[in-house]
Write a protein that holds these residues in place. Structure first.
Motif, mmCIF file in Angstrom:
data_model
loop_
_atom_site.group_PDB
_atom_site.id
_atom_site.type_symbol
_atom_site.label_atom_id
_atom_site.label_comp_id
_atom_site.label_asym_id
_atom_site.label_seq_id
_atom_site.Cartn_x
_atom_site.Cartn_y
_atom_site.Cartn_z
ATOM 1 N N GLU A 166 3.574 3.467 7.000
ATOM 2 C CA GLU A 166 4.067 2.102 6.841
ATOM 3 C C GLU A 166 4.781 1.647 8.124
ATOM 4 N N SER B 184 -5.854 5.782 -10.475
ATOM 5 C CA SER B 184 -5.158 4.677 -9.807
ATOM 6 C C SER B 184 -4.367 3.853 -10.824
ATOM 7 N N ASP C 270 0.808 -1.228 0.000
ATOM 8 C CA ASP C 270 0.000 0.000 0.000
ATOM 9 C C ASP C 270 0.840 1.277 0.000
ATOM 10 N N THR C 271 2.161 1.155 0.025
ATOM 11 C CA THR C 271 3.009 2.362 0.015
ATOM 12 C C THR C 271 3.376 2.717 -1.426
ATOM 13 N N ARG D 143 -2.620 2.113 -5.553
ATOM 14 C CA ARG D 143 -3.870 1.444 -5.196
ATOM 15 C C ARG D 143 -4.920 2.460 -4.750
ATOM 16 N N LEU E 45 -7.044 2.696 -2.124
ATOM 17 C CA LEU E 45 -7.058 3.211 -0.744
ATOM 18 C C LEU E 45 -5.921 4.194 -0.504
ATOM 19 N N PRO E 46 -4.646 3.855 -0.851
ATOM 20 C CA PRO E 46 -3.598 4.871 -0.686
ATOM 21 C C PRO E 46 -3.805 6.094 -1.569
ATOM 22 N N CYS F 197 6.839 -6.734 -5.164
ATOM 23 C CA CYS F 197 5.386 -6.990 -5.062
ATOM 24 C C CYS F 197 5.027 -8.232 -5.882
ATOM 25 N N THR G 47 -0.777 -4.873 -7.673
ATOM 26 C CA THR G 47 -0.829 -3.411 -7.797
ATOM 27 C C THR G 47 -1.542 -3.111 -9.116
#
Length: 638
Positions: A512, A376, A347-348, A382, A384-385, A598, A605
């Motif tokens: 994070e 996005s 998520d970072t 993503r 949410l971030p 990832c 992602t």
């Protein structure tokens, strides 16, 4: 009608629990309040009872559809007129509910926070007098809480816009920092924040150290003692829920899997079967439990590590709501820790992704219109971030949210065009004629062209939508809207691109680090050599719990060390290159070490989805390894 009379008449209770009385008295005296009570201790009554006595509508923000449906079923049994507006309803159902709200037949309306981004809903709710705004799971407003939802940050503004005099915040999992954050953002007086004790004397907290190989036999051993006892077994991943349920069934234990990937009807059937007792054991991800108000759950077993102490507290809080002794068992080791850490790392956003977004903002001029999903995908951040990043820009006074609207509107005639026009006076007939003429028919749907309507009649977008909404409410047309666009005013776009990129990336790295620390705190809690009940209560600002509860594994003289996993050896440079080469070739660009890590750890992602990375043989090859170590390895091998 008095408070106690209403309590007895509708709910069948002769008195209120500790904490409930103080919160309800505060609300009935005209003040806002917060109820910070543990799971299962009656937070909902704190708004349900006042809703009957307050003159206007009570608007409830609820984070989950399942939670809303359970609350509505309860309110219906109590003869309290309540409804929700949600994505599962047909237009006829939502139209009828809005009509009932307008005419005062509904006392409680439940919605998700996202519903307030819908311009059609805001137009409707803006005309309704509201006595009380209720924010369930209010800890979601805190950036440093365990379940931060950026849209919650907008609730204080929505409250002001809708001119709602009082607010009630409800949560079971707020640490002292989160409580301060909630209080500050909603402007609550400290004396109106009511915290009851988190200590539950009937819950037996047990941590049993097991290796991965020992886990399944240990679970069967726990369940086989009394397989008919109502039990929830929590796991992290959907496929684990399926696998464990199959293994338990094969061992003669009646168990069913439950997770968010299942069909909604199937999930509803399973929940009802569990409530009725025909399925005694549910193996579930955290998708199960919110709103499950079953009083006699005797066991909550964590097969995998929970996501945090807050999640653990919420999940075990579903056990023993009838006050009878109940067991909360963790089958513990550190094998799943890397999975939880990988969720955090994924998520970072990378600095280049943040920079690309900020560059787009600088080119936007005075107003920035964006479609979240498209942004996005184009920036590889993503959703949410991405929402969090936009909030960071708001807090730094770089952008200011204006409104959201749907890019596309279309409608279908239910009554004929002629019959609709005949119902209105000549001035309105002329306006509707312009709307219909400016909405060309494609098959059975008319696509609204706002520019064409403006040129023909000067009809403003807002008036066009209001008119179509009215026709929709009257059952004359069926109206659909899609492709949400968020509009921001750009307050400054001459910021230094590199400086702002670094600032935002630093914030994400702090977040994070905070999440990784939260995971370390959780391991520290389970490995504690002091009373687990006492430590858990203290974490949530309850300092009244006994120093030794006498009913946890530490008090029983069994403190533990959670076994470390046996990880496979790290790959060689040649293995890494072999796994990554197909993805690199498909991307036609140099992928960053973060993206490759990832990919190897099985974290999706937007970019990896676009490249169909899951079909590559290298995807998830190193999911048992720790993300940070893989990133370091990629840096070494270049």
């Amino acid at each position: 009608m008095t408070l106690l009379h209403t309590l007895q008449q509708h709910f069948g209770f002769s008195s209120l629990r500790p904490g409930q009385q103080q919160v309800i008295d505060t609300l009935m005296a005209g003040h806002s309040a917060a109820a910070i009570f543990p799971t299962g201790s009656g937070k909902s009554l704190c708004y349900q009872l006042p809703a009957l006595l307050l003159p206007q509508l009570t608007l409830v923000i609820s984070p989950l559809l399942a939670l809303m449906q359970d609350q509505l079923a309860f309110l219906s049994r109590m003869n309290i007129p309540a409804a929700s507006i949600d994505s599962t309803q047909s237009w006829e159902e939502s139209r009828q509910i809005m009509q009932d709200v307008r005419e005062g037949r509904i006392k409680v309306l439940m919605i998700s926070v996202e519903r307030l981004k819908n311009e059609r809903f805001r137009q409707f709710i803006g005309q309704i007098p509201i006595s009380l705004l209720v924010v369930d799971e209010a800890h979601c407003i805190s950036e440093w809480g365990h379940n931060f939802r950026p849209d919650y940050l907008k609730l204080p503004d929505y409250r002001r816009q809708l001119n709602i005099p009082q607010v009630l915040l409800l949560t079971a999992t707020a640490t002292p920092n989160v409580i301060d954050d909630m209080q500050r953002k909603f402007g609550l007086s400290r004396e109106n924040v009511v915290i009851t004790g988190f200590y539950r004397p009937n819950l037996h907290l047990e941590v049993i150290p097991v290796t991965e190989a020992e886990k399944m036999p240990a679970l069967i051993e726990q369940l086989i003692e009394d397989p008919a006892q109502p039990t929830i077994v929590y796991v992290t991943l959907q496929h684990t829920a399926e696998r464990i349920a199959e293994r338990l069934t094969a061992a003669g234990i009646q168990a069913q899997a439950y997770h968010a990937g299942m069909d909604q009807d199937r999930r509803r059937q399973l929940q009802q079967a569990f409530m009725a007792g025909s399925v005694p054991c549910i193996v579930a991800t955290i998708a199960f439990g919110m709103g499950v108000d079953k009083a006699d759950i005797r066991r909550v077993i964590h097969y995998d590590l929970p996501k945090s102490i807050e999640n653990y507290s919420q999940e075990i809080g579903r056990a023993g709501r009838d006050g009878q002794p109940s067991r909360c068992i963790l089958l513990g080791n550190q094998a799943g820790l890397n999975v939880l850490e990988n969720f955090v790392y994924g998520d970072t956003p990378e600095p280049d992704a943040i920079k690309a977004l900020l560059h787009e903002l600088q080119l936007a001029g005075e107003q920035w219109e964006l479609m979240p999903l498209r942004l996005s995908n184009s920036t590889n951040i993503r959703l949410l971030p991405l929402k969090t990043l936009l909030v960071y820009l708001e807090l730094n006074r770089i952008i200011e949210p204006q409104y959201s609207y749907f890019a596309d509107y279309r409608f279908k005639f239910i009554k004929s065009r002629e019959e609709i026009l005949s119902r209105f006076n000549p001035e309105r007939q002329a306006f509707l004629t312009a709307v219909f003429n400016g909405s060309p028919l494609a098959r059975s749907w008319c696509q609204v062209n706002f520019d064409a309507i403006w040129q023909q009649d000067g009809g403003e977008r807002k008036r066009v939508i209001s008119a179509l909404d009215y026709l929709h409410q009257q059952g004359l047309v069926s109206l659909e809207s899609k492709q949400m666009i968020e509009v921001y005013r750009v307050l400054q776009n001459n910021f230094d691109l590199q400086t702002e990129t670094s600032r935002i990336h630093d914030l994400f790295q702090q977040k994070e680090a905070s999440e990784i620390t939260r995971l370390a705190e959780m391991i520290g809690f389970f490995e504690s050599d002091s009373c687990l009940s006492h430590r858990l209560a203290a974490y949530f600002a309850d300092h009244q719990a006994p120093v030794r509860c006498g009913h946890c594994s530490v008090c029983a003289g069994q403190p533990v060390q959670l076994p470390l996993p046996k990880r496979p050896p790290l790959p060689t440079a040649e293995q890494l290159q072999h796994w990554c080469q197909g993805l690199q070739a498909d991307s036609q660009q140099t992928l960053s070490n973060h993206t490759l890590a990832c990919f190897l750890c099985g974290i999706t992602t937007p970019l990896l989805n676009r490249l169909k990375a899951k079909k590559q043989p290298g995807f998830g090859q190193l999911e048992q390894q720790r993300f940070g170590e893989i990133q370091q390895l990629l840096s070494q091998f270049g």
